[in-house]
Enzyme design. Structure first.
Site, PDB file in Angstrom:
ATOM      1  N   GLU A 270       0.365  -1.186   0.147  1.00  0.00           N
ATOM      2  CA  GLU A 270       0.161   0.185  -0.392  1.00  0.00           C
ATOM      3  C   GLU A 270       0.794   0.996   0.141  1.00  0.00           C
ATOM      4  OE1 GLU A 270      -1.649   3.006   1.018  1.00  0.00           O
ATOM      5  OE2 GLU A 270      -2.549   2.537   2.488  1.00  0.00           O
ATOM      6  N   CYS A 304      -2.816   8.872   2.535  1.00  0.00           N
ATOM      7  CA  CYS A 304      -2.082   8.161   1.657  1.00  0.00           C
ATOM      8  C   CYS A 304      -3.702   8.633   0.836  1.00  0.00           C
ATOM      9  CB  CYS A 304      -2.054   6.539   1.779  1.00  0.00           C
ATOM     10  SG  CYS A 304      -2.965   5.916   2.588  1.00  0.00           S
TER      11      CYS A 304
END
Ligand code: NAD
Length: 499
Positions: A270, A304
């Site tokens: 990720e 993010c």
């Protein structure tokens, strides 16, 4: 296994070396059931980003510690793969309950070491608890299937735990990220060694305590801290490790993928994003701003899936920039423990430095500062504060339009039509989260299809949930966390044919 283990005792106040008020945790490694302090080990100073004050000293694992953790993970896997789904579920739901009981204390630890506001830290903890509950139930649903075969033959497709997992977490979600990695591995029947961030370790330690207090066998989860590159090289090189899970920057993710490739190990990556936001001129502007402004400045933009590049249709561009900037200017920054504050400091001194350089470069290339644009706004001169910032008319060649800023900075540009908006949204190698705002249903449908992104929010910024896969495409990584997909990422398939 889990049944009949000791019941959770109420948490005792623990004292840290240099105790800051509320930093009520004990910074230690956890290996094979033993909590290990600093004796004879290097240490790392944990700092409160709101004040620059040292919160405590974190012991760093040496090579022998890592070997012990690997040995425990091998034994832990042998134990935990045989545990029933009910036993795994009981540990996870017990830990969820303990997390909620200890919410105030753990959220305070997270705010002190990472900087986010207390309500944000509580929200993060509640998400982790919800995810534990989800995995507790989902562990029972990791069904395989039976293939259609002639009488007298049986072909079974089975899901089995992949094996010991090595997991590396960043500092921006110090409760939720370790929670995500621990929950999936434990639900699937794997053992796990977690390396949470050295900059914000106490939250992860408390999450692990909840799991252990809920009856997790001591060998199943170890927690180590250290020099990140040395720890990841050591753990990934070991034949014990069967899967690598990483959340962090693209550069480090690619480095870890190369290390994992040597042992043909499964990976979940990720790796951050550069969230495009497409606002069409038929959007409900007030509602859109009500959602986007707080979402942008959540955790000082160190998220993010943060909305970053705002492409706004020409007809409403000027008004959108003005109103977004006006709202940004009213955000109260300061110590995350202060209830009147909406945005805390950045997590470490590298971040305001990076954002300052991005702003200077953007202005040099022609961007206009509509709000913020400088350090400050903090309650202490020693904190790592940067003002909520809005940059308008940002040229495409500005560095910040191409590299993930990871900070409280919103970049704005106008667009003409649907095709240009999609071209802009897809122009970077990132593909984590994207957001679109339009009241036209047909357009909303086409937008959902056209955007290259792991997650798309249409007229919403709520793109996550315990039951919902979280992950990116392109350089933003691969594999999902959360949802049934998160559990499956810790499992391998075996097909057994029998006649
Ligand atoms: P960084 O790349 O040095 O570190 C990011 C995280 O990875 C940290 O937690 C660090 O401890 C860890 N890490 C670094 N090298 C490692 C290694 N060799 N092995 C294992 N772990 C390692 O960057 P940083 O300065 O801490 O953070 C800034 C950048 O990181 C941001 O610009 C952003 O792109 C990225 N980031 C992304 C996320 C995310 O949620 N995807 C979270 C935090 C940081």
């Amino acid at each position: 296994m889990a049944r009949g283990r000791r019941r959770a005792a109420p948490p005792k106040p623990r004292r840290n070396i240099a105790l800051a008020k509320g930093y009520d945790t004990d910074l230690k490694l956890h290996i094979d059931g033993e909590w290990i302090g600093a004796e004879g080990r290097d240490t790392h100073k944990v700092v409160n980003p709101a004040t620059g004050e040292v919160l405590g000293e974190l012991p760093l694992a040496n090579a022998a510690d890592l070997d012990r953790a690997l040995d425990a993970a091998a034994r832990g896997f042998a134990i935990w793969r045989r545990a029933s789904a009910e036993e795994r579920g009981a540990v996870l739901s017990g830990a969820a309950r303990l997390l909620r009981e200890r919410a105030d204390r753990i959220a305070t630890i997270a705010t002190l070491e990472e900087g986010k506001t207390l309500p944000e830290a509580r929200g993060e903890l509640m998400m982790a608890a919800g995810l534990f509950d989800f995995y507790a139930a989902e562990a029972k649903r990791a069904y395989g299937r039976v293939l259609v075969r002639p009488t007298g033959q049986l072909s079974r497709v089975m899901k089995e735990p992949v094996g010991p997992v090595a997991a590396f977490c960043p500092w921006n979600f110090p409760i939720g990220n370790p929670g995500r990695k621990l929950g999936a591995a434990i639900g699937a029947g794997c053992s796990i060694i977690v390396k949470p961030p050295e900059e914000a370790p106490g939250s992860a330690i408390e999450v692990l305590r909840c799991l252990l207090d809920a009856g997790l066998p001591k060998e199943v989860a170890s927690m180590v801290f250290g020099v990140p590159d040395a720890v990841s090289r050591h753990l990934i090189a070991s034949p014990v490790t069967r899967k690598v899970s990483f959340t962090g920057s693209i550069a480090v993710g690619k480095h870890l993928m190369r290390l994992a490739a040597d042992g043909a190990k499964r990976t979940t990556m990720e790796l951050g994003g550069h969230g495009p936001v497409l606002v069409f001129d038929d959007a409900d502007l007030d509602r859109t701003l009500d959602m986007l402004v707080p979402h942008k400045f959540r955790n000082s933009g160190q998220v993010c899936v943060s909305p970053t590049r705002f492409y706004v249709q020409e007809g409403i561009y000027a008004r959108f920039v003005k109103e977004f900037a006006a709202r940004a200017a009213t955000i109260r920054t300061g110590d995350g423990l202060d209830a009147s504050v909406n945005m805390g400091p950045m997590a470490n001194p590298r971040r305001p430095e990076a954002i300052e350089a991005f702003v200077a470069d953007a202005v040099r290339t022609g961007a206009r500062i509509a709000a913020g644009g400088e350090r400050g706004g903090g309650s202490s001169d020693n904190g790592f504060f940067f003002r909520p910032t809005v940059l308008a008319d940002v040229p495409l060649d500005a560095r910040v339009m191409n590299e993930e800023p990871f900070g409280p900075i919103a970049l704005m540009r106008p667009f003409r039509d649907f095709d240009e908006a999609i071209e802009q949204a897809n122009r970077l190698p990132y593909g984590l989260a994207a957001y679109c705002f339009t009241e036209n249903g047909r357009r909303a449908l086409l937008l959902g299809d056209a955007i290259e992104s792991g997650m798309v929010g249409i007229n919403t910024v709520a793109i996550g949930g315990a039951d919902s896969p979280f992950g990116g495409v392109k350089d933003s990584g691969h594999g999902s966390e959360d949802g049934p997909e998160g559990l499956e990422a810790c499992m391998v398939i075996k097909t057994i044919h029998q006649a």
